[in-house]
Design a protein around this motif. Structure first.
Motif, PDB file in Angstrom:
ATOM      1  N   ARG A  91       0.831  -1.208   0.000  1.00  0.00           N
ATOM      2  CA  ARG A  91       0.000   0.000   0.000  1.00  0.00           C
ATOM      3  C   ARG A  91       0.865   1.257   0.000  1.00  0.00           C
ATOM      4  O   ARG A  91       0.542   2.243  -0.665  1.00  0.00           O
ATOM      5  CB  ARG A  91      -0.962  -0.016   1.190  1.00  0.00           C
ATOM      6  N   LEU A  92       1.986   1.241   0.731  1.00  0.00           N
ATOM      7  CA  LEU A  92       2.907   2.380   0.739  1.00  0.00           C
ATOM      8  C   LEU A  92       3.433   2.641  -0.670  1.00  0.00           C
ATOM      9  O   LEU A  92       3.520   3.792  -1.107  1.00  0.00           O
ATOM     10  CB  LEU A  92       4.068   2.123   1.703  1.00  0.00           C
ATOM     11  N   ALA A  93       3.788   1.590  -1.387  1.00  0.00           N
ATOM     12  CA  ALA A  93       4.287   1.749  -2.759  1.00  0.00           C
ATOM     13  C   ALA A  93       3.250   2.457  -3.626  1.00  0.00           C
ATOM     14  O   ALA A  93       3.590   3.316  -4.450  1.00  0.00           O
ATOM     15  CB  ALA A  93       4.647   0.385  -3.351  1.00  0.00           C
ATOM     16  N   THR A  94       1.980   2.127  -3.444  1.00  0.00           N
ATOM     17  CA  THR A  94       0.909   2.775  -4.194  1.00  0.00           C
ATOM     18  C   THR A  94       0.808   4.251  -3.829  1.00  0.00           C
ATOM     19  O   THR A  94       0.692   5.112  -4.700  1.00  0.00           O
ATOM     20  CB  THR A  94      -0.441   2.079  -3.909  1.00  0.00           C
ATOM     21  N   ARG A 160      18.995   7.739   5.846  1.00  0.00           N
ATOM     22  CA  ARG A 160      18.455   8.764   6.737  1.00  0.00           C
ATOM     23  C   ARG A 160      17.878   8.167   8.015  1.00  0.00           C
ATOM     24  O   ARG A 160      17.861   8.819   9.049  1.00  0.00           O
ATOM     25  CB  ARG A 160      17.355   9.554   6.018  1.00  0.00           C
ATOM     26  N   ALA A 161      17.378   6.934   7.915  1.00  0.00           N
ATOM     27  CA  ALA A 161      16.765   6.301   9.085  1.00  0.00           C
ATOM     28  C   ALA A 161      16.628   4.813   8.818  1.00  0.00           C
ATOM     29  O   ALA A 161      16.754   4.358   7.682  1.00  0.00           O
ATOM     30  CB  ALA A 161      15.393   6.919   9.364  1.00  0.00           C
ATOM     31  N   ARG A 162      16.384   4.064   9.907  1.00  0.00           N
ATOM     32  CA  ARG A 162      16.094   2.637   9.770  1.00  0.00           C
ATOM     33  C   ARG A 162      15.124   2.216  10.852  1.00  0.00           C
ATOM     34  O   ARG A 162      15.022   2.842  11.901  1.00  0.00           O
ATOM     35  CB  ARG A 162      17.351   1.787   9.756  1.00  0.00           C
ATOM     36  N   LEU A 163      14.431   1.130  10.535  1.00  0.00           N
ATOM     37  CA  LEU A 163      13.481   0.565  11.470  1.00  0.00           C
ATOM     38  C   LEU A 163      13.725  -0.933  11.488  1.00  0.00           C
ATOM     39  O   LEU A 163      13.700  -1.577  10.449  1.00  0.00           O
ATOM     40  CB  LEU A 163      12.045   0.883  11.036  1.00  0.00           C
ATOM     41  N   GLU A 164      14.009  -1.464  12.675  1.00  0.00           N
ATOM     42  CA  GLU A 164      14.213  -2.899  12.848  1.00  0.00           C
ATOM     43  C   GLU A 164      12.937  -3.478  13.422  1.00  0.00           C
ATOM     44  O   GLU A 164      12.436  -3.010  14.430  1.00  0.00           O
ATOM     45  CB  GLU A 164      15.393  -3.155  13.776  1.00  0.00           C
ATOM     46  N   GLY A 165      12.413  -4.489  12.755  1.00  0.00           N
ATOM     47  CA  GLY A 165      11.154  -5.090  13.163  1.00  0.00           C
ATOM     48  C   GLY A 165      10.057  -4.684  12.202  1.00  0.00           C
ATOM     49  O   GLY A 165      10.265  -3.918  11.274  1.00  0.00           O
ATOM     50  N   GLY A 166       8.878  -5.229  12.440  1.00  0.00           N
ATOM     51  CA  GLY A 166       7.745  -4.944  11.579  1.00  0.00           C
ATOM     52  C   GLY A 166       7.129  -3.593  11.886  1.00  0.00           C
ATOM     53  O   GLY A 166       7.330  -3.030  12.958  1.00  0.00           O
ATOM     54  N   ALA A 167       6.375  -3.069  10.919  1.00  0.00           N
ATOM     55  CA  ALA A 167       5.724  -1.778  11.100  1.00  0.00           C
ATOM     56  C   ALA A 167       4.509  -1.675  10.200  1.00  0.00           C
ATOM     57  O   ALA A 167       4.416  -2.366   9.184  1.00  0.00           O
ATOM     58  CB  ALA A 167       6.700  -0.646  10.796  1.00  0.00           C
ATOM     59  N   ALA A 168       3.612  -0.777  10.553  1.00  0.00           N
ATOM     60  CA  ALA A 168       2.451  -0.461   9.727  1.00  0.00           C
ATOM     61  C   ALA A 168       2.879   0.667   8.789  1.00  0.00           C
ATOM     62  O   ALA A 168       2.652   1.836   9.054  1.00  0.00           O
ATOM     63  CB  ALA A 168       1.276  -0.045  10.600  1.00  0.00           C
ATOM     64  N   TRP A 169       3.517   0.298   7.689  1.00  0.00           N
ATOM     65  CA  TRP A 169       4.128   1.275   6.781  1.00  0.00           C
ATOM     66  C   TRP A 169       3.121   2.179   6.099  1.00  0.00           C
ATOM     67  O   TRP A 169       3.496   3.224   5.564  1.00  0.00           O
ATOM     68  CB  TRP A 169       5.009   0.556   5.764  1.00  0.00           C
ATOM     69  N   ASP A 170       1.858   1.836   6.115  1.00  0.00           N
ATOM     70  CA  ASP A 170       0.845   2.689   5.509  1.00  0.00           C
ATOM     71  C   ASP A 170       0.143   3.577   6.536  1.00  0.00           C
ATOM     72  O   ASP A 170      -0.806   4.280   6.214  1.00  0.00           O
ATOM     73  CB  ASP A 170      -0.169   1.851   4.734  1.00  0.00           C
TER      74      ASP A 170
END
Length: 192
Positions: A91-94, A160-170
């Motif tokens: 969904r983020l890609a969209t 610029r940043a990173r996130l380790e683990g899952g996330a609700a990217w949308d």
């Protein structure tokens, strides 16, 4: 013995474990990830296999002259939090398709496309291409401590940043962070 088990189950059902900790469902534990801004910093040389099967140096997509920001997600089909966040990345890609920000899910599955393509078809992933990280070279070069790890890369080719683990990217908050960190800055607001 039965009484002890019932007491333990009662504590769990009541929402508190010994020591005052509240249990969280496994799904919520997998969804925890905190975006950490640590840049801008240069990226190591990274080569991925693109959806057409060509080896691509990441610098050919981002960096001077290329002008694309990237959400680089390091994942695998056997990783439960990776699987859980993949629809949100789709969904983020969209959402970002017209903004010059690419979402690249780089799979470290040993089966390559033969493993990733059926996964995408089965889970309804439509807006992401099957990028591959053969032999987990990019994962090692970036110093990822586990999967999933997502690296936000600006159009200048810097982490610029990173996130380790899952996330609700949308989610609204993460979409705003991705736009701010990976998007093309407005004139006069160039990040340093």
């Amino acid at each position: 013995m039965v009484r002890g088990r019932r007491a333990a189950l009662g504590l769990l059902a009541g929402g508190t474990l010994v020591g005052g900790l509240s249990p969280r469902p496994a799904r919520a534990q997998n969804a925890i990830g905190k975006l950490v801004e640590e840049g801008p910093k240069p990226l190591p040389a990274i080569t991925l296999t693109d959806p057409e099967g060509r080896e691509r140096d990441l610098s050919s997509i981002v960096g001077p002259g290329a002008g694309k920001g990237i959400v680089l997600n390091l994942w695998a089909t056997w990783c439960a939090p990776c699987v859980e966040e993949m629809p949100a990345l789709d969904r983020l890609a969209t959402l970002l398709a017209k903004e010059g920000i690419l979402v690249i899910p780089a799979s470290s599955d040993r089966g390559g496309r033969a493993q990733v393509d059926p996964f995408f078809a089965r889970t309804g992933i439509q807006h992401l291409g099957p990028w591959l990280d053969p032999r987990s070279a990019a994962t090692r070069a970036l110093g990822a401590r586990g999967l999933p790890t997502t690296i936000l890369i600006d159009p200048q080719g810097r982490e610029r940043a990173r996130l380790e683990g899952g996330a609700a990217w949308d989610s609204a908050e993460l979409v705003a962070d991705v736009r701010r960190l990976c998007g093309t800055p407005k004139p006069g607001t160039e990040p340093t």
